[in-house]
Design a protein around this motif. Structure first.
Motif, PDB file in Angstrom:
ATOM      1  N   ILE A 198       0.836  -1.187   0.000  1.00 25.80           N
ATOM      2  CA  ILE A 198       0.000   0.000   0.000  1.00 25.80           C
ATOM      3  C   ILE A 198       0.879   1.248   0.000  1.00 25.80           C
ATOM      4  CG2 ILE A 198      -1.927   1.182   1.119  1.00 25.80           C
ATOM      5  CD1 ILE A 198      -2.549  -1.701   0.316  1.00 25.80           C
ATOM      6  N   THR A 199       0.516   2.223  -0.836  1.00 30.26           N
ATOM      7  CA  THR A 199       1.261   3.479  -0.879  1.00 30.26           C
ATOM      8  C   THR A 199       0.313   4.613  -1.214  1.00 30.26           C
ATOM      9  OG1 THR A 199       3.192   4.609  -1.832  1.00 30.26           O
ATOM     10  CG2 THR A 199       1.855   3.278  -3.328  1.00 30.26           C
ATOM     11  N   THR A 200       0.803   5.829  -1.022  1.00 26.50           N
ATOM     12  CA  THR A 200       0.139   7.012  -1.546  1.00 26.50           C
ATOM     13  C   THR A 200       0.984   7.518  -2.712  1.00 26.50           C
ATOM     14  OG1 THR A 200       1.213   8.236   0.257  1.00 26.50           O
ATOM     15  CG2 THR A 200      -1.114   7.681   0.539  1.00 26.50           C
ATOM     16  N   PRO A 201       0.483   8.448  -3.525  1.00 25.93           N
ATOM     17  CA  PRO A 201       1.166   8.757  -4.789  1.00 25.93           C
ATOM     18  C   PRO A 201       2.495   9.497  -4.678  1.00 25.93           C
ATOM     19  CG  PRO A 201      -1.150   9.412  -4.861  1.00 25.93           C
ATOM     20  CD  PRO A 201      -0.826   9.116  -3.446  1.00 25.93           C
ATOM     21  N   GLN A 202       2.724  10.235  -3.569  1.00 28.91           N
ATOM     22  CA  GLN A 202       3.895  11.103  -3.539  1.00 28.91           C
ATOM     23  C   GLN A 202       5.193  10.304  -3.390  1.00 28.91           C
ATOM     24  OE1 GLN A 202       1.616  10.693  -1.200  1.00 28.91           O
ATOM     25  NE2 GLN A 202       2.146  11.669   0.752  1.00 28.91           N
ATOM     26  N   GLU A 203       6.266  10.867  -3.902  1.00 26.82           N
ATOM     27  CA  GLU A 203       7.560  10.186  -3.965  1.00 26.82           C
ATOM     28  C   GLU A 203       8.076   9.800  -2.590  1.00 26.82           C
ATOM     29  OE1 GLU A 203      10.953   8.373  -5.266  1.00 26.82           O
ATOM     30  OE2 GLU A 203       9.166   8.921  -6.399  1.00 26.82           O
ATOM     31  N   VAL A 204       7.787  10.601  -1.557  1.00 30.62           N
ATOM     32  CA  VAL A 204       8.251  10.290  -0.200  1.00 30.62           C
ATOM     33  C   VAL A 204       7.727   8.921   0.248  1.00 30.62           C
ATOM     34  CG1 VAL A 204       8.067  10.970   2.225  1.00 30.62           C
ATOM     35  CG2 VAL A 204       8.524  12.693   0.494  1.00 30.62           C
ATOM     36  N   ALA A 205       6.464   8.605  -0.096  1.00 28.41           N
ATOM     37  CA  ALA A 205       5.896   7.307   0.247  1.00 28.41           C
ATOM     38  C   ALA A 205       6.452   6.207  -0.647  1.00 28.41           C
ATOM     39  CB  ALA A 205       4.372   7.360   0.141  1.00 28.41           C
ATOM     40  N   LEU A 206       6.639   6.512  -1.926  1.00 26.50           N
ATOM     41  CA  LEU A 206       7.127   5.507  -2.871  1.00 26.50           C
ATOM     42  C   LEU A 206       8.536   5.039  -2.531  1.00 26.50           C
ATOM     43  CD1 LEU A 206       5.878   7.088  -6.225  1.00 26.50           C
ATOM     44  CD2 LEU A 206       4.797   5.253  -4.907  1.00 26.50           C
ATOM     45  N   SER A 232      -6.856  10.683  -4.914  1.00 35.00           N
ATOM     46  CA  SER A 232      -7.666  11.873  -5.184  1.00 35.00           C
ATOM     47  C   SER A 232      -8.787  11.927  -4.161  1.00 35.00           C
ATOM     48  CB  SER A 232      -8.244  11.824  -6.599  1.00 35.00           C
ATOM     49  OG  SER A 232      -9.080  10.682  -6.754  1.00 35.00           O
ATOM     50  N   PHE A 233      -9.390  13.080  -4.026  1.00 36.63           N
ATOM     51  CA  PHE A 233     -10.519  13.261  -3.114  1.00 36.63           C
ATOM     52  C   PHE A 233     -11.816  13.202  -3.901  1.00 36.63           C
ATOM     53  CE2 PHE A 233     -13.709  16.267  -1.475  1.00 36.63           C
ATOM     54  CZ  PHE A 233     -13.991  15.676  -0.248  1.00 36.63           C
ATOM     55  N   VAL A 234     -12.742  12.385  -3.436  1.00 34.26           N
ATOM     56  CA  VAL A 234     -14.050  12.272  -4.091  1.00 34.26           C
ATOM     57  C   VAL A 234     -15.108  12.889  -3.186  1.00 34.26           C
ATOM     58  CG1 VAL A 234     -15.810  10.692  -4.951  1.00 34.26           C
ATOM     59  CG2 VAL A 234     -13.414  10.197  -5.356  1.00 34.26           C
ATOM     60  N   CYS A 235     -15.809  13.870  -3.702  1.00 32.08           N
ATOM     61  CA  CYS A 235     -16.874  14.495  -2.932  1.00 32.08           C
ATOM     62  C   CYS A 235     -18.041  13.510  -2.793  1.00 32.08           C
ATOM     63  CB  CYS A 235     -17.353  15.764  -3.639  1.00 32.08           C
ATOM     64  SG  CYS A 235     -18.788  16.536  -2.848  1.00 32.08           S
ATOM     65  N   PRO A 236     -18.462  13.201  -1.566  1.00 34.95           N
ATOM     66  CA  PRO A 236     -19.539  12.219  -1.390  1.00 34.95           C
ATOM     67  C   PRO A 236     -20.898  12.706  -1.891  1.00 34.95           C
ATOM     68  CG  PRO A 236     -18.917  13.210   0.712  1.00 34.95           C
ATOM     69  CD  PRO A 236     -17.922  13.691  -0.293  1.00 34.95           C
ATOM     70  N   SER A 241     -13.976  14.578  -8.349  1.00 34.73           N
ATOM     71  CA  SER A 241     -12.710  14.269  -7.685  1.00 34.73           C
ATOM     72  C   SER A 241     -11.680  15.356  -7.937  1.00 34.73           C
ATOM     73  CB  SER A 241     -12.164  12.920  -8.170  1.00 34.73           C
ATOM     74  OG  SER A 241     -11.847  12.983  -9.541  1.00 34.73           O
ATOM     75  N   SER A 242     -10.762  15.500  -6.982  1.00 34.02           N
ATOM     76  CA  SER A 242      -9.646  16.434  -7.125  1.00 34.02           C
ATOM     77  C   SER A 242      -8.409  15.791  -6.519  1.00 34.02           C
ATOM     78  CB  SER A 242      -9.956  17.768  -6.437  1.00 34.02           C
ATOM     79  OG  SER A 242     -10.308  17.563  -5.085  1.00 34.02           O
ATOM     80  N   VAL A 243      -7.266  16.050  -7.130  1.00 36.85           N
ATOM     81  CA  VAL A 243      -6.016  15.436  -6.703  1.00 36.85           C
ATOM     82  C   VAL A 243      -5.542  16.078  -5.406  1.00 36.85           C
ATOM     83  CG1 VAL A 243      -3.599  15.062  -7.290  1.00 36.85           C
ATOM     84  CG2 VAL A 243      -5.357  14.829  -9.043  1.00 36.85           C
ATOM     85  N   ILE A 244      -5.210  15.232  -4.425  1.00 39.19           N
ATOM     86  CA  ILE A 244      -4.709  15.707  -3.135  1.00 39.19           C
ATOM     87  C   ILE A 244      -3.185  15.596  -3.078  1.00 39.19           C
ATOM     88  CG2 ILE A 244      -4.784  15.372  -0.634  1.00 39.19           C
ATOM     89  CD1 ILE A 244      -7.367  16.456  -1.764  1.00 39.19           C
ATOM     90  N   PHE A 245      -2.672  14.434  -3.453  1.00 34.90           N
ATOM     91  CA  PHE A 245      -1.230  14.185  -3.436  1.00 34.90           C
ATOM     92  C   PHE A 245      -0.751  13.975  -4.875  1.00 34.90           C
ATOM     93  CE2 PHE A 245      -2.722  12.136   0.636  1.00 34.90           C
ATOM     94  CZ  PHE A 245      -2.271  13.158   1.468  1.00 34.90           C
ATOM     95  N   PRO A 246      -0.237  15.009  -5.516  1.00 32.36           N
ATOM     96  CA  PRO A 246       0.198  14.857  -6.916  1.00 32.36           C
ATOM     97  C   PRO A 246       1.284  13.796  -7.054  1.00 32.36           C
ATOM     98  CG  PRO A 246       0.108  17.181  -6.276  1.00 32.36           C
ATOM     99  CD  PRO A 246      -0.067  16.379  -5.017  1.00 32.36           C
ATOM    100  N   ALA A 252       2.024   5.254  -7.977  1.00 33.60           N
ATOM    101  CA  ALA A 252       2.138   3.803  -7.802  1.00 33.60           C
ATOM    102  C   ALA A 252       2.183   3.072  -9.137  1.00 33.60           C
ATOM    103  CB  ALA A 252       0.980   3.289  -6.960  1.00 33.60           C
ATOM    104  N   ARG A 253       1.489   3.583 -10.122  1.00 29.68           N
ATOM    105  CA  ARG A 253       1.521   2.936 -11.433  1.00 29.68           C
ATOM    106  C   ARG A 253       2.936   2.971 -12.014  1.00 29.68           C
ATOM    107  NH1 ARG A 253      -2.455   1.696 -15.061  1.00 29.68           N
ATOM    108  NH2 ARG A 253      -4.001   2.948 -13.923  1.00 29.68           N
ATOM    109  N   GLY A 254       3.574   4.146 -11.914  1.00 29.42           N
ATOM    110  CA  GLY A 254       4.953   4.258 -12.386  1.00 29.42           C
ATOM    111  C   GLY A 254       5.895   3.361 -11.615  1.00 29.42           C
ATOM    112  N   LEU A 255       5.673   3.262 -10.289  1.00 28.66           N
ATOM    113  CA  LEU A 255       6.500   2.376  -9.457  1.00 28.66           C
ATOM    114  C   LEU A 255       6.332   0.922  -9.886  1.00 28.66           C
ATOM    115  CD1 LEU A 255       8.258   1.897  -6.851  1.00 28.66           C
ATOM    116  CD2 LEU A 255       6.083   1.631  -5.638  1.00 28.66           C
ATOM    117  N   ALA A 256       5.096   0.522 -10.145  1.00 30.47           N
ATOM    118  CA  ALA A 256       4.827  -0.862 -10.554  1.00 30.47           C
ATOM    119  C   ALA A 256       5.538  -1.201 -11.860  1.00 30.47           C
ATOM    120  CB  ALA A 256       3.324  -1.083 -10.680  1.00 30.47           C
ATOM    121  N   ILE A 257       5.500  -0.258 -12.801  1.00 32.22           N
ATOM    122  CA  ILE A 257       6.196  -0.479 -14.076  1.00 32.22           C
ATOM    123  C   ILE A 257       7.704  -0.564 -13.844  1.00 32.22           C
ATOM    124  CG2 ILE A 257       6.725   0.556 -16.318  1.00 32.22           C
ATOM    125  CD1 ILE A 257       3.874   1.797 -16.220  1.00 32.22           C
ATOM    126  N   GLU A 258       8.216   0.362 -13.036  1.00 35.23           N
ATOM    127  CA  GLU A 258       9.651   0.406 -12.732  1.00 35.23           C
ATOM    128  C   GLU A 258      10.132  -0.886 -12.080  1.00 35.23           C
ATOM    129  OE1 GLU A 258      11.817   2.180  -8.891  1.00 35.23           O
ATOM    130  OE2 GLU A 258      10.775   3.704 -10.060  1.00 35.23           O
TER     131      GLU A 258
END
Length: 310
Positions: A198-206, A232-236, A241-246, A252-258
């Protein structure tokens, strides 16, 4: 491990682990010195105890706060929606056991039976075990060194009467140290189906997930794939949706490919996920209209397909 093994590493399970000349200056020295040595007779007992468990899934993350326990809980709740599927959820985050609260079992206690410890049940087909059930005060700090943590994990595997399960989901703490080495060693004979990272999108987590991937490869744990959480954030109310962590480096998709591992999917941040965890309610039962539910459904379908083949 906190770092790669030195060139002449004696091995983390040998009697010389953490004590040989090659261990001097290694960041892993204390972990190896305090860890279990040699073949542990409990390994065979654990394999026997878990002989009725078809699939054992580890949920891992290199960094805390990325939603690993939330994913473990929702994965278990989702799988148990099928009344014919028997599910176990094991929380081995010894110092931060949040699973009991998330699944509505806070304040429950473990009961002893003739066949060992009885897990606590959310429903007829979802059993849970956590150190949280052993704490008199939920605000007490658990200040344990490695050997005591290892002993607790061993007891959860060897002395709990899990019965026959289709899935045992293991929620782990952040990192790649005591608890992770212990669960891998103790399940050596019982077998681990695979790990979900499990990760979030930002490089610090990756960055930390890359270390977790390296850990899995070094100890031989198959990787089911990586999940991107809170992308991203989804309004209930309006579902916009809007991106929270660019994802500055591909997410994660790029990490998976890498790393050449499967990308299982991305789960948007829906406030109702956090609210459900706070109140011990099942998000996947109550909010099936949420885009996050659809994401969970797709990801868990991929996990189930992997398990069916392994």
């Amino acid at each position: 491990m906190n770092a790669p093994e030195p060139e002449h590493c004696p091995g983390p399970e040998t009697q010389n682990a953490g004590k040989s000349a090659a261990c001097e200056g290694c960041p892993n020295q204390n972990i190896c010195a305090e860890g279990p040595k040699g073949p542990d007779p409990a390994i065979a007992a654990i394999a026997d105890r878990l002989s009725g468990v078809k699939h054992k899934i580890l949920v891992l993350s290199g960094k805390g706060g990325v939603g690993k326990s939330t994913f473990s809980s929702n994965l278990s709740l989702f799988l148990s929606q099928n009344d014919d599927t028997q599910v176990g959820l094991l929380d081995i985050d010894i110092c931060g056991p949040s699973v009991p609260k998330m699944v509505g079992l806070e304040g429950e206690q473990i009961r002893q039976s003739s066949s060992g410890w009885a897990p606590v049940y959310v429903s007829d087909n979802l059993a849970v075990m956590s150190i949280g059930f052993l704490m008199a005060n939920q605000n007490d700090a658990v200040i344990w060194k490695g050997p005591k943590k290892n002993g607790m994990i061993k007891q959860f595997l060897k002395d709990v009467d899990w019965g026959d399960l289709d899935f045992l989901v293991v929620d782990t703490p952040p990192g790649t140290s005591d608890e992770h080495l212990s669960i891998v060693q103790y399940l050596k004979d019982a077998g681990i189906t695979g790990a979900v990272l499990i990760t979030t999108p930002q490089e610090v987590a990756l960055q930390d997930v890359r270390r977790e991937i390296d850990f899995c490869r070094k100890v031989g744990v198959p990787m089911i794939g990586v999940v991107e959480n809170m992308a991203s954030f989804v309004c209930p109310k309006c579902d916009k949706s809007s991106v929270i962590f660019p994802a500055t480096s591909g997410g994660a998709r790029g990490l998976a490919i890498e790393q050449n591992i499967p990308f299982l999917g991305s789960i948007p941040l829906d406030p109702r996920i956090g609210i459900s965890g706070d109140f011990g309610e099942s998000f996947v039962d109550q909010y099936q209209d949420s885009p996050a539910y659809a994401a969970y459904a797709s990801i868990i379908s991929s996990i189930s397909a992997f398990c069916a083949k392994n």
